[in-house]
Write a protein that holds these residues in place. Structure first.
Motif, PDB file in Angstrom:
ATOM      1  N   UNK A  47      14.634  46.595  27.714  1.00  0.00           N
ATOM      2  CA  UNK A  47      15.507  45.424  27.601  1.00  0.00           C
ATOM      3  C   UNK A  47      14.663  44.226  27.183  1.00  0.00           C
ATOM      4  N   UNK A  48      15.025  43.582  26.077  1.00  0.00           N
ATOM      5  CA  UNK A  48      14.213  42.512  25.537  1.00  0.00           C
ATOM      6  C   UNK A  48      15.145  41.354  25.170  1.00  0.00           C
ATOM      7  N   UNK A  49      15.673  40.697  26.205  1.00  0.00           N
ATOM      8  CA  UNK A  49      16.656  39.643  26.017  1.00  0.00           C
ATOM      9  C   UNK A  49      16.040  38.503  25.214  1.00  0.00           C
ATOM     10  N   UNK A  50      16.737  38.098  24.152  1.00  0.00           N
ATOM     11  CA  UNK A  50      16.271  36.973  23.353  1.00  0.00           C
ATOM     12  C   UNK A  50      15.137  37.298  22.412  1.00  0.00           C
ATOM     13  N   UNK A  51      14.700  38.551  22.368  1.00  0.00           N
ATOM     14  CA  UNK A  51      13.578  38.927  21.517  1.00  0.00           C
ATOM     15  C   UNK A  51      14.071  39.296  20.131  1.00  0.00           C
ATOM     16  N   UNK A  52      13.208  39.101  19.140  1.00  0.00           N
ATOM     17  CA  UNK A  52      13.515  39.448  17.762  1.00  0.00           C
ATOM     18  C   UNK A  52      12.871  40.776  17.397  1.00  0.00           C
ATOM     19  N   UNK A  53      13.391  41.393  16.338  1.00  0.00           N
ATOM     20  CA  UNK A  53      12.843  42.631  15.810  1.00  0.00           C
ATOM     21  C   UNK A  53      12.349  42.361  14.394  1.00  0.00           C
ATOM     22  N   UNK A  54      11.130  42.815  14.087  1.00  0.00           N
ATOM     23  CA  UNK A  54      10.521  42.586  12.788  1.00  0.00           C
ATOM     24  C   UNK A  54      10.176  43.933  12.159  1.00  0.00           C
ATOM     25  N   UNK A  55      10.179  43.967  10.826  1.00  0.00           N
ATOM     26  CA  UNK A  55       9.883  45.201  10.105  1.00  0.00           C
ATOM     27  C   UNK A  55       8.789  44.932   9.074  1.00  0.00           C
ATOM     28  N   UNK A  56       7.803  45.819   9.065  1.00  0.00           N
ATOM     29  CA  UNK A  56       6.717  45.724   8.092  1.00  0.00           C
ATOM     30  C   UNK A  56       6.533  47.085   7.421  1.00  0.00           C
ATOM     31  N   UNK A  96       7.239  38.830  23.381  1.00  0.00           N
ATOM     32  CA  UNK A  96       8.356  39.663  23.761  1.00  0.00           C
ATOM     33  C   UNK A  96       9.081  40.341  22.618  1.00  0.00           C
ATOM     34  N   UNK A  97       8.682  40.067  21.365  1.00  0.00           N
ATOM     35  CA  UNK A  97       9.354  40.676  20.218  1.00  0.00           C
ATOM     36  C   UNK A  97       8.969  42.148  20.064  1.00  0.00           C
ATOM     37  N   UNK A  98       9.681  42.829  19.173  1.00  0.00           N
ATOM     38  CA  UNK A  98       9.393  44.214  18.809  1.00  0.00           C
ATOM     39  C   UNK A  98       9.131  44.283  17.308  1.00  0.00           C
ATOM     40  N   UNK A  99       8.157  45.108  16.925  1.00  0.00           N
ATOM     41  CA  UNK A  99       7.817  45.271  15.516  1.00  0.00           C
ATOM     42  C   UNK A  99       7.862  46.752  15.162  1.00  0.00           C
ATOM     43  N   UNK A 100       8.491  47.071  14.046  1.00  0.00           N
ATOM     44  CA  UNK A 100       8.440  48.419  13.488  1.00  0.00           C
ATOM     45  C   UNK A 100       7.575  48.375  12.230  1.00  0.00           C
ATOM     46  N   UNK A 101       6.543  49.203  12.197  1.00  0.00           N
ATOM     47  CA  UNK A 101       5.630  49.250  11.049  1.00  0.00           C
ATOM     48  C   UNK A 101       5.682  50.650  10.455  1.00  0.00           C
ATOM     49  N   UNK A 102       6.231  50.748   9.264  1.00  0.00           N
ATOM     50  CA  UNK A 102       6.284  52.029   8.565  1.00  0.00           C
ATOM     51  C   UNK A 102       5.009  52.183   7.749  1.00  0.00           C
TER      52      UNK A 102
END
Length: 607
Positions: free
Chosen positions: A37-46, A81-87
């Motif tokens: 649970x990551x309330x208010x957090x953003x998700x980023x993609x690289x 608190x953000x989440x990052x997805x790195x492909x």
């Protein structure tokens, strides 16, 4: 009658729509439940594309592996608190993994990255998506390759800003600059390292030091490419400094300017005003710099800090700070005379001794007080002699050079430890890493005692129960003339450095000197030459986590081990399920390198 039928149809339609909506919401909740649970957090993609490019340094053109053709690689920017997805797509010629250095990755060791520990390599022509979960970190961290010595060119900074709506615990700077300190090697580094490991000899040393990918004015054929940064008089800048060097700690300074260190390893510290810093490989520092000197241009410079019998590199990495404005340049930039000399251990320890956690209401510390597990780990050089037979301590070259933790030299398995642990596969590791060295001796005295010098090779791990309070004392040694600092790094955790001292650790008197009030909270910290460091942490992040010296030659020789932290009693305190597309283990590399190493040895010394 017709109205009642319409109403019934309307009711049936809305009833089934309602059921469908509830079903969809349930599926969404179930899906989201797989993630923290990551309330208010953003998700980023690289998108990271590993590919080779040609670069010219020291008058020679070399081919290096990069991310997106950049050296250093891309900067990842997030809020706390953000989440990052790195492909990651591998278009290189080596299998590669990436590690998000200092990121805790709660319950998510699957994306931590060390090769044969939490995953097998991303093979050429394939891809893998990492999920990077930021939680407590705030400040500067970095990412790097964690396979072979590929991280020499595959690395970049991570900038973690405060949560949206919050501010720094210091006045907002007028600007910021990322400073990545690196090292440069000639030739095909991975091929040379593998050959040296096979022969059991020393590993290549760097040919120069880099600042943001540039060697600077004091290296051959490099003056025209020196990194330059323009600043305005009177403004204060936040420097985000990363030591991405493979094998050396560094001193760093800016000519005629003081530095104010306010963060280390993405945790704030009490401000330290200094004319230089000492930064070990793996460490990051947040440093305030005020442009308050006469208009001109000034060198920032890095210099090797050496503590062992290794090659002394007299090269300095340099970049130039230029004040904006109308003025006449001097003939050359001013060099930082405050930069300590290579062997200045006193300067390094003085700086390190100033580091204290901020430890206030907004950034409290939580040092474990009731320790339930104690370990005493001796980190040293050693020699491998297969099955301890035909060992000849006086021959020296007839044995294979190694490095150890409690006289165990780590050997990679053919299936990564995390996969074997999660799937309950036997035969890939044992759970008997010792809490104490096999033999107690005078650690700071050089010796040729075979029982001490000769080490065993193995894949031994330490298992911890969830929520254990752990204290580890790391003790350095002088074996084989190898006394030196060791920057020890732990994956999946930050830890408190509660004590440090010279000589042999005394378990009665030295704990009385511990700092349990505001010790630094870091992910990498040095064990001093001929001395010890004591750390504490709570084992509250379940998973398989790598422990190693961040000098790559020591890591390659075996100064590493694994902590397995068991699950707690709830889903929220247990390892998350693995992603479906984990890279497959081919089983070739680790086994082959061990076989080649011993076969080479016995072909050369057939007794």
């Amino acid at each position: 009658m017709r109205m009642m039928e319409v109403q019934r149809r309307y009711f049936r339609c809305n009833f089934f729509q309602l059921i469908s909506i509830i079903f969809i919401i349930g599926r969404v909740i179930l899906f989201l439940g797989q993630f923290p649970c990551r309330v208010g957090a953003d998700v980023h993609y690289y998108d990271f594309v590993l590919k080779e490019i040609n670069v010219t340094k020291l008058c020679v053109t070399e081919t290096i592996l990069t991310v997106n053709g950049l050296f250093p690689g891309p900067v990842i920017r997030v809020h706390k608190g953000d989440t990052v997805y790195v492909n990651v797509t591998n278009q290189g010629i080596y299998g590669v993994t990436l590690h998000w250095h200092g990121v805790k990755q709660p319950r998510n060791p699957w994306s931590d990255g060390p090769v044969f520990i939490t995953q097998c390599p991303i093979q050429p022509g394939s891809n893998f998506t990492y999920e990077v979960l930021f939680s407590e970190e705030e400040g500067t961290l970095w990412w790097h390759a964690h396979s072979d010595w590929t991280r020499s060119t595959v690395h970049g900074a991570i900038v973690i800003l405060p949560k949206e709506g919050t501010t720094y615990p210091f006045p907002d700077p007028d600007g910021e600059e990322v400073i990545v300190l690196g090292s440069w090697y000639k030739g095909d580094l991975n091929a040379e390292v593998n050959e040296d490991l096979e022969e059991g000899v020393d590993i290549p040393h760097s040919s120069g030091y880099l600042i943001n990918g540039k060697l600077g004015d004091f290296a051959n054929c490099s003056t025209s490419t020196t990194y330059r940064w323009s600043v305005d008089y009177g403004k204060t800048y936040l420097l985000r400094i990363v030591n991405a060097v493979n094998d050396d700690s560094l001193f760093f300074a800016i000519a005629e300017h003081n530095l104010t260190v306010i963060g280390m390893d993405a945790a704030y510290i009490k401000p330290v005003v200094t004319s230089y810093i000492m930064i070990s490989p793996g460490n990051t520092m947040d440093v305030l710099f005020t442009a308050n000197r006469p208009l001109g241009h000034y060198y920032m410079a890095s210099r090797q800090f050496l503590t062992e019998n290794a090659i002394l590199d007299h090269n300095n990495g340099t970049a130039i700070i230029e004040y904006t404005g109308d003025y006449n340049f001097s003939s050359s930039p001013i060099f930082p005379h405050s930069l300590p000399e290579n062997l200045d251990m006193g300067a390094a320890l003085r700086f390190t001794g100033f580091i204290r956690s901020l430890a206030n209401e907004d950034y409290p510390v939580s040092v474990p007080m009731n320790v339930t597990t104690r370990m005493f780990i001796v980190v040293s050089m050693g020699e491998l002699c297969r099955n301890r037979t035909h060992c000849n301590i006086t021959a020296g070259s007839e044995n294979i050079l190694g490095s150890t933790m409690n006289n165990i030299s780590w050997a990679n398995p053919m299936v990564d430890v995390l996969e074997a642990y999660y799937r309950n596969l036997s035969g890939y590791y044992t759970m008997d890493f010792p809490d104490l060295p096999l033999t107690m001796y005078n650690f700071t005295e050089d010796t040729t005692d075979a029982d001490i010098v000769f080490t065993d090779q193995g894949t031994k791990v330490k298992v911890l129960n969830y929520n254990e309070s752990v204290e580890v004392v790391f003790q350095g040694t002088a074996l084989l003339g190898g006394a030196g600092v060791h920057p020890m790094h732990m994956h999946g955790y930050s830890f408190y450095v509660v004590g440090m001292g010279g000589g042999n650790f005394n378990n009665e008197t030295d704990p009385l000197t511990y700092n349990l009030v505001d010790p630094p909270k870091v992910n990498t910290f040095i064990v001093p030459k001929d001395g010890w460091s004591a750390i504490r942490f709570i084992a509250n992040n379940p998973g398989v986590w790598f422990w190693h010296c961040h000098f790559d030659r020591h890591l390659s020789w075996g100064m590493d081990t694994v902590f397995i932290v068991k699950n707690g009693h709830t889903e929220e305190t247990s390892i998350r399920p693995p992603p479906s597309n984990m890279p497959l283990c081919t089983g070739r590399y680790p086994q082959d390198i061990l076989i080649r190493k011993w076969n080479h040895h016995y072909k050369k010394y057939p007794y």
